[in-house]
Scaffold this motif. Structure first.
Motif, PDB file in Angstrom:
ATOM      1  N   ALA A 279      29.322  10.803 -18.345  1.00  0.00           N
ATOM      2  CA  ALA A 279      28.640  11.115 -17.028  1.00  0.00           C
ATOM      3  C   ALA A 279      27.199  10.720 -17.494  1.00  0.00           C
ATOM      4  CB  ALA A 279      28.781  12.486 -16.779  1.00  0.00           C
ATOM      5  N   ARG A 280      26.403  10.944 -18.343  1.00  0.00           N
ATOM      6  CA  ARG A 280      25.336  10.500 -18.402  1.00  0.00           C
ATOM      7  C   ARG A 280      25.104   9.055 -18.547  1.00  0.00           C
ATOM      8  NH1 ARG A 280      21.854  14.709 -19.991  1.00  0.00           N
ATOM      9  NH2 ARG A 280      22.913  16.486 -20.671  1.00  0.00           N
ATOM     10  N   ARG A 281      25.947   8.465 -19.216  1.00  0.00           N
ATOM     11  CA  ARG A 281      26.145   6.936 -19.247  1.00  0.00           C
ATOM     12  C   ARG A 281      26.256   6.326 -17.678  1.00  0.00           C
ATOM     13  NH1 ARG A 281      30.486   4.525 -22.768  1.00  0.00           N
ATOM     14  NH2 ARG A 281      31.866   5.178 -20.982  1.00  0.00           N
ATOM     15  N   ASP A 282      27.227   7.100 -17.047  1.00  0.00           N
ATOM     16  CA  ASP A 282      27.191   6.608 -15.566  1.00  0.00           C
ATOM     17  C   ASP A 282      26.204   6.814 -14.635  1.00  0.00           C
ATOM     18  OD1 ASP A 282      29.421   5.520 -13.824  1.00  0.00           O
ATOM     19  OD2 ASP A 282      29.106   7.545 -12.919  1.00  0.00           O
ATOM     20  N   ILE A 283      25.454   7.967 -14.969  1.00  0.00           N
ATOM     21  CA  ILE A 283      24.293   8.377 -14.068  1.00  0.00           C
ATOM     22  C   ILE A 283      23.183   7.291 -14.404  1.00  0.00           C
ATOM     23  CG2 ILE A 283      22.376   9.923 -13.971  1.00  0.00           C
ATOM     24  CD1 ILE A 283      24.377  12.180 -14.488  1.00  0.00           C
ATOM     25  N   GLY A 284      22.916   6.774 -15.757  1.00  0.00           N
ATOM     26  CA  GLY A 284      21.971   5.834 -16.115  1.00  0.00           C
ATOM     27  C   GLY A 284      20.581   6.480 -16.160  1.00  0.00           C
ATOM     28  N   GLY A 285      19.627   5.484 -15.725  1.00  0.00           N
ATOM     29  CA  GLY A 285      18.304   5.933 -15.702  1.00  0.00           C
ATOM     30  C   GLY A 285      17.829   6.103 -17.059  1.00  0.00           C
ATOM     31  N   ASP A 286      16.557   6.518 -17.335  1.00  0.00           N
ATOM     32  CA  ASP A 286      15.841   6.798 -18.418  1.00  0.00           C
ATOM     33  C   ASP A 286      16.170   8.101 -19.099  1.00  0.00           C
ATOM     34  OD1 ASP A 286      14.339   4.613 -18.461  1.00  0.00           O
ATOM     35  OD2 ASP A 286      12.926   5.599 -17.033  1.00  0.00           O
ATOM     36  N   THR A 287      16.622   9.288 -18.426  1.00  0.00           N
ATOM     37  CA  THR A 287      17.150  10.425 -18.884  1.00  0.00           C
ATOM     38  C   THR A 287      17.989  11.148 -17.816  1.00  0.00           C
ATOM     39  OG1 THR A 287      16.633  12.484 -19.689  1.00  0.00           O
ATOM     40  CG2 THR A 287      14.993  11.712 -18.010  1.00  0.00           C
ATOM     41  N   GLN A 288      18.844  12.032 -18.155  1.00  0.00           N
ATOM     42  CA  GLN A 288      19.737  12.449 -17.078  1.00  0.00           C
ATOM     43  C   GLN A 288      19.910  14.144 -17.424  1.00  0.00           C
ATOM     44  OE1 GLN A 288      21.091  10.361 -19.929  1.00  0.00           O
ATOM     45  NE2 GLN A 288      20.288   8.726 -18.993  1.00  0.00           N
ATOM     46  N   ARG A 289      20.402  14.857 -16.335  1.00  0.00           N
ATOM     47  CA  ARG A 289      20.515  16.128 -16.255  1.00  0.00           C
ATOM     48  C   ARG A 289      22.005  16.462 -15.667  1.00  0.00           C
ATOM     49  NH1 ARG A 289      15.061  18.417 -13.227  1.00  0.00           N
ATOM     50  NH2 ARG A 289      13.737  18.477 -15.134  1.00  0.00           N
ATOM     51  N   ILE A 290      22.655  17.156 -16.161  1.00  0.00           N
ATOM     52  CA  ILE A 290      23.927  17.424 -15.726  1.00  0.00           C
ATOM     53  C   ILE A 290      24.083  18.948 -15.365  1.00  0.00           C
ATOM     54  CG2 ILE A 290      26.628  17.981 -16.150  1.00  0.00           C
ATOM     55  CD1 ILE A 290      25.526  14.814 -16.437  1.00  0.00           C
ATOM     56  N   SER A 291      24.156  19.192 -13.786  1.00  0.00           N
ATOM     57  CA  SER A 291      24.447  20.212 -13.016  1.00  0.00           C
ATOM     58  C   SER A 291      25.737  20.905 -13.236  1.00  0.00           C
ATOM     59  CB  SER A 291      23.908  20.061 -11.797  1.00  0.00           C
ATOM     60  OG  SER A 291      22.686  19.505 -11.571  1.00  0.00           O
ATOM     61  N   SER A 292      26.887  20.027 -12.987  1.00  0.00           N
ATOM     62  CA  SER A 292      28.083  20.591 -13.102  1.00  0.00           C
ATOM     63  C   SER A 292      28.833  19.466 -13.479  1.00  0.00           C
ATOM     64  CB  SER A 292      28.379  21.399 -11.597  1.00  0.00           C
ATOM     65  OG  SER A 292      28.860  20.246 -10.917  1.00  0.00           O
ATOM     66  N   ILE A 293      30.158  19.949 -14.114  1.00  0.00           N
ATOM     67  CA  ILE A 293      31.236  18.923 -14.707  1.00  0.00           C
ATOM     68  C   ILE A 293      32.546  19.621 -14.277  1.00  0.00           C
ATOM     69  CG2 ILE A 293      30.924  19.396 -17.110  1.00  0.00           C
ATOM     70  CD1 ILE A 293      31.295  16.003 -17.107  1.00  0.00           C
ATOM     71  N   THR A 294      33.440  18.974 -13.862  1.00  0.00           N
ATOM     72  CA  THR A 294      34.638  19.466 -13.695  1.00  0.00           C
ATOM     73  C   THR A 294      35.720  18.662 -14.235  1.00  0.00           C
ATOM     74  OG1 THR A 294      34.483  20.687 -11.692  1.00  0.00           O
ATOM     75  CG2 THR A 294      36.438  20.408 -12.128  1.00  0.00           C
TER      76      THR A 294
END
Length: 363
Positions: A279-294
Motif C-alpha cells: 500500500a505504501r508503495r502504491d501511495i508513493g510520494g516521499d512518505t506515507q500514512r496508512i489510516s486503514s487497511i482491509t
C-alpha cells in the motif's frame, strides 16, 4: 487428498557390504556408510512436493490426510520433541544436551513433511566453523574453548517450519506526504544564520493492492530456550527437495509444537505487513500514512518443511548457551559466556600500565 499408509520416516537403510546403517552425506544425493565408505544414490523423487489446501487442514477431518505416526522422544528439560532416524546407543537433546530416555519413546501423529532442504555442509565443517568462531571470541572461558575440541558436541537437526502461500487483496486509505523546504533565519547577532527546514504536505490517498504471497516462512517449534536466532534463519527455499526419509538418516528431526492453526495466525500477521508495504508503495510520494487497511486472503495453501541447522549446546555456571550454524549456508550465531577472571585481569593489567606510566612521569 489421500492418506499415506506407508511409514516412510521409519524406513532404515542398511549397508549391503557390512550391514551398518547408512547416513545421508550432506551436499550430495547419496547415503554413505561411515564404516566401509559404501555409497548409495538416493532415487530422485518424480513427484513435485505439494502445496496442501489450508482450509481442509484447519478442519479436524482434513488434518488426518497426509499424516502418519513417528517415534518421538520428549525432552523434559527444554520441551523439544525429537525423532531420531537411526539407533543411537545414547541420546541427548540437541538443544540442551540433557539425556533422553529411549524407553520413554512414544508414537505420535504428524503431518508428513512436504519438502526437506538437505544439509549442504557436514558435521566436520560445521564444527570447524563453530571452533573458529569460538577461538575468535574475546574473554571466552577456557572451558568453552575446550568444549569445541569434541565434534560430538555439534549435532545436526532438521527444524520444522510452516510455509504459507495465498492470493492477497487489500483496500486501503491513507495519505501521501511530499517534502518541501523553507528557508528560516535562526540565532541572533554573530550567530545569526539561515537554515533549510524540511516540511511535509499531505494529500489523501486510497486504493487497492493485490498479488501472490509466496512461501511465508513461520517457525513451527518453540522451546523454553534455545530458539534458532534470526541471524541464521535464512535458507534458499528454491533448493527444497520433495520429502524423502533418506535425507533424515544420521540426523535428529524435531516435530512441530506450534499447531498449524497458530502458524496460520502468524502468517496472517506477516501478510498484513506485506499488504501495508504494498500500500505504501502504491501511495508513493516521499512518505506515507496508512489510516486503514482491509485485507482478504484466498487460495491459501501450506507446506510442512524441514530445514537444516547444526547446534552446539554448552553449559557454563549453571546457564545453558546454544550456538547455531545454518546447515545450508554455514552462517553462525549464538549467545556466549564471558570469563570474569579474564576481564578482571585485563582491566587490572591496564590499570597497572597506567600507574607505571604516571609513576615515571612524576619521577
Amino acid at each position: 487428498m489421500q492418506s499415506t499408509p506407508q511409514q516412510t520416516s521409519e524406513l532404515k537403510k542398511a549397508c549391503i557390504n557390512c550391514g551398518a546403517e547408512l547416513r545421508y552425506a550432506p551436499g550430495t544425493t547419496e547415503l554413505k556408510c561411515e564404516y566401509c565408505d559404501y555409497r548409495q544414490e538416493i532415487p530422485k523423487e518424480e513427484t513435485v512436493f505439494q502445496e496442501l489446501e489450508l482450509k481442509q487442514y484447519l478442519n479436524e477431518l482434513g488434518s488426518q490426510s497426509h499424516s502418519q505416526e513417528i517415534t518421538m522422544l520428549h525432552c523434559k528439560n527444554c520441551g523439544a520433541n525429537q525423532h531420531v532416524e537411526e539407533n543411537y546407543k545414547s541420546l541427548h537433546c540437541v538443544y540442551c544436551s540433557m539425556p533422553l530416555v529411549v524407553e520413554d519413546a512414544y508414537m505420535e501423529d504428524w503431518i508428513v513433511p512436504g519438502a526437506v532442504l538437505p544439509f549442504q555442509i557436514d558435521q566436520k565443517k560445521a564444527h570447524l566453523i563453530f571452533k573458529k568462531w569460538v577461538n575468535g571470541l574475546w574473554w571466552a572461558p577456557n572451558k568453552l574453548k575446550k568444549a569445541t575440541l569434541d565434534p560430538q558436541n555439534t549435532k545436526g537437526l532438521y527444524a520444522p517450519f510452516w510455509t504459507f502461500d495465498a492470493q492477497l487483496y487489500a483496500n486501503y486509505t491513507g495519505q501521501r506526504g511530499e517534502y518541501y523546504y523553507v528557508t528560516k533565519t535562526v540565532g541572533t547577532g554573530k550567530n545569526r544564520r539561515t537554515v533549510r527546514e524540511r516540511r511535509t504536505r499531505w494529500y489523501p490517498a486510497s486504493g487497492s493492492v493485490s498479488g501472490f504471497v509466496d512461501d511465508t516462512l513461520i517457525k513451527a517449534s518453540e522451546q523454553k530456550s534455545g530458539v534458532i536466532p534470526k541471524k541464521i534463519a535464512h535458507w534458499d527455499l528454491r533448493k527444497l527437495e520433495t520429502f524423502q526419509s533418506s535425507y533424515l538418516a544420521g540426523f535428529v528431526t524435531e516435530k512441530y509444537t506450534i499447531p498449524l492453526r497458530d502458524g496460520h495466525l502468524d502468517a496472517k500477521k506477516e501478510a498484513k505487513a506485506i499488504a501495508e508495504r504494498w500500500a505504501r508503495r502504491d501511495i508513493g510520494g516521499d512518505t506515507q500514512r496508512i489510516s486503514s487497511i482491509t485485507m482478504k486472503l484466498s487460495e491459501e495453501t501450506f507446506k510442512h518443511i524441514l530445514l537444516p541447522v547444526y547446534i552446539s549446546a554448552y553449559k557454563y555456571k549453571s546457564k545453558r548457551y546454544n550456538f547455531f550454524v545454518n546447515g545450508q549456508s554455514g552462517v553462525i550465531s549464538g549467545e556466549r559466556p564471558y570469563s570474569f577472571w579474564k576481564i578482571f585481569f585485563f582491566v587490572l593489567s591496564i590499570l597497572l600500565v597506567i600507574a607505571t606510566i604516571l609513576f615515571f612521569l612524576n619521577a
